[in-house]
Design a protein around this motif. Structure first.
Motif, PDB file in Angstrom:
ATOM      1  N   LEU A  94     115.495 -12.517 105.690  1.00  0.00           N
ATOM      2  CA  LEU A  94     114.697 -11.826 106.708  1.00  0.00           C
ATOM      3  C   LEU A  94     113.329 -11.420 106.175  1.00  0.00           C
ATOM      4  O   LEU A  94     112.311 -11.682 106.829  1.00  0.00           O
ATOM      5  N   PRO A  95     113.254 -10.783 105.015  1.00  0.00           N
ATOM      6  CA  PRO A  95     111.925 -10.478 104.485  1.00  0.00           C
ATOM      7  C   PRO A  95     111.097 -11.734 104.241  1.00  0.00           C
ATOM      8  O   PRO A  95     109.884 -11.738 104.464  1.00  0.00           O
ATOM      9  N   ALA A  96     111.753 -12.816 103.792  1.00  0.00           N
ATOM     10  CA  ALA A  96     111.015 -14.063 103.545  1.00  0.00           C
ATOM     11  C   ALA A  96     110.441 -14.598 104.860  1.00  0.00           C
ATOM     12  O   ALA A  96     109.314 -15.079 104.928  1.00  0.00           O
ATOM     13  N   ALA A  97     111.237 -14.496 105.916  1.00  0.00           N
ATOM     14  CA  ALA A  97     110.769 -14.965 107.229  1.00  0.00           C
ATOM     15  C   ALA A  97     109.592 -14.112 107.699  1.00  0.00           C
ATOM     16  O   ALA A  97     108.619 -14.626 108.265  1.00  0.00           O
ATOM     17  N   ALA A  98     109.681 -12.806 107.449  1.00  0.00           N
ATOM     18  CA  ALA A  98     108.591 -11.911 107.850  1.00  0.00           C
ATOM     19  C   ALA A  98     107.312 -12.251 107.089  1.00  0.00           C
ATOM     20  O   ALA A  98     106.219 -12.267 107.657  1.00  0.00           O
TER      21      ALA A  98
END
Lengths: 157, 196
Positions: A94-98
């Motif tokens: 999720l952080p990587a996608a953000a």
């Protein structure tokens, strides 16, 4: 029935694909024709030998086959996701996608204008002038009047 | 549940139970088909140890792809597709080449009529005839892999042309021509035998 037609239908007879009438006609021909009957018998024997062969080979490995579930279960366990996989999905992906989304916004802001450092912000043309020294001018021909943004002389900028 | 009761449970029920998390149901499915799967895999790859690996891989893959199974179709057709694909892939990786060509696969000019081998009628008779059993293994291995697969699925598994076509993702006509070729080749390779 002629032998040529019978030979073409032997496989269908062996595999049960002839209609009742056709199968009866074939059997009548085989009863009367030795060569065709021999051909049918030899082809049928191929199947019989294969089935015997398979039964023998499988029987030889009966002990190993009885332990197949142990192997399959081990393979299933090996492919299972580790316990931390859901945590990894939540706290890394999720952080990587953000981060990817932020990076994309740097090039494509919502107001539709180009980010200043987007490559397409410059409509660049390379022009050269012949002179005693090699000169290259990078000219921005975007909106408005053309403007020289860079000059390279003698390999020096 | 007793063995007899288990044998009467339709495949679809076992699939549903497996999808619901019943590992015992998947084991029942595996036990039901493991011997037949091994026979098919062995015929394709030619080696018993590799055939066991193929069967194991196929069942593991089936376990994880069970949610893709379409109810109303045959489980064994769906599973055999996984199995055959893995077996052919494994065979190609090992790149086995037949050591004996079909032209001299079996019949030798030195064998007289009276010394010709006897055609076995039971697995025990064939098991006692090592030379014949190995000859059949060589003859099968000499076939191209898809022809080998077709004749095994037809003669050993008793599958219909249409089922074989679905498993191999080819036409019924292709199944028929491969079967015809495989039978002719094996007949030629085994023509040294006479029945009693």
């Amino acid at each position: 029935m002629e032998c040529r037609e019978a030979r073409q239908k032997i496989q269908d007879l062996i595999d049960g694909r002839l209609p009742p009438g056709g199968a009866a006609e074939m059997r009548d021909h085989l009863r009367a024709c030795g060569p065709c009957a021999a051909e049918e018998a030899e082809l049928a024997r191929v199947g019989e030998l294969l089935r015997l062969w398979s039964a023998v080979r499988v029987g030889e490995k009966e002990a190993q086959l009885s332990a197949m579930w142990t192997r399959v279960r081990a393979g299933i366990e090996e492919r299972k996701e580790p316990w931390y996989a859901p945590v990894l999905h939540r706290w890394f992906l999720l952080p990587a996608a953000a981060a990817l989304a932020v990076f994309a916004l740097l090039f494509y802001p919502f107001d539709g204008t180009r980010a200043p450092f987007h490559p397409k912000s410059f409509d660049v043309t390379v022009e050269s002038l012949e002179s005693d020294t090699a000169t290259v001018a990078l000219v921005d021909k975007g909106e408005g009047l053309p403007r020289v943004i860079w000059i390279i002389e003698n390999g020096k900028t | 549940m007793s063995g007899n009761e288990q044998a009467n449970v339709p495949d679809e029920n076992l699939v549903r139970a497996s999808l619901a998390g019943d590992e015992g149901a998947f084991r029942d499915l595996m036990e039901r088909y493991k011997r037949r799967a091994f026979g098919v895999a062995l015929g394709i790859v030619g080696d018993a140890d590799e055939a066991q690996d193929v069967v194991q891989d196929a069942f593991v893959k089936a376990y994880y792809k069970l949610r893709d199974f379409r109810f109303g179709s045959n489980f064994y057709t769906w599973f055999y597709r996984l199995l055959v694909n893995r077996a052919i892939d494994r065979w190609r990786k090992t790149s086995r080449t037949p050591t004996v060509s079909f032209d001299d696969a079996w019949v030798s000019g030195e064998t007289s009529e009276s010394e010709a081998m006897v055609y076995p009628k039971t697995p025990e008779e064939l098991a006692g005839n090592r030379e014949l059993a190995e000859g059949i293994s060589r003859a099968i291995a000499a076939l191209p892999e898809y022809h080998r697969t077709v004749i095994l699925l037809r003669e050993v598994e008793g599958l219909a042309y249409e089922e074989i076509a679905r498993i191999l993702d080819c036409s019924v006509g292709t199944v028929m021509s491969r079967l015809h070729y495989a039978r002719a080749k094996l007949k030629g390779a085994l023509k040294g035998f006479r029945g009693r």
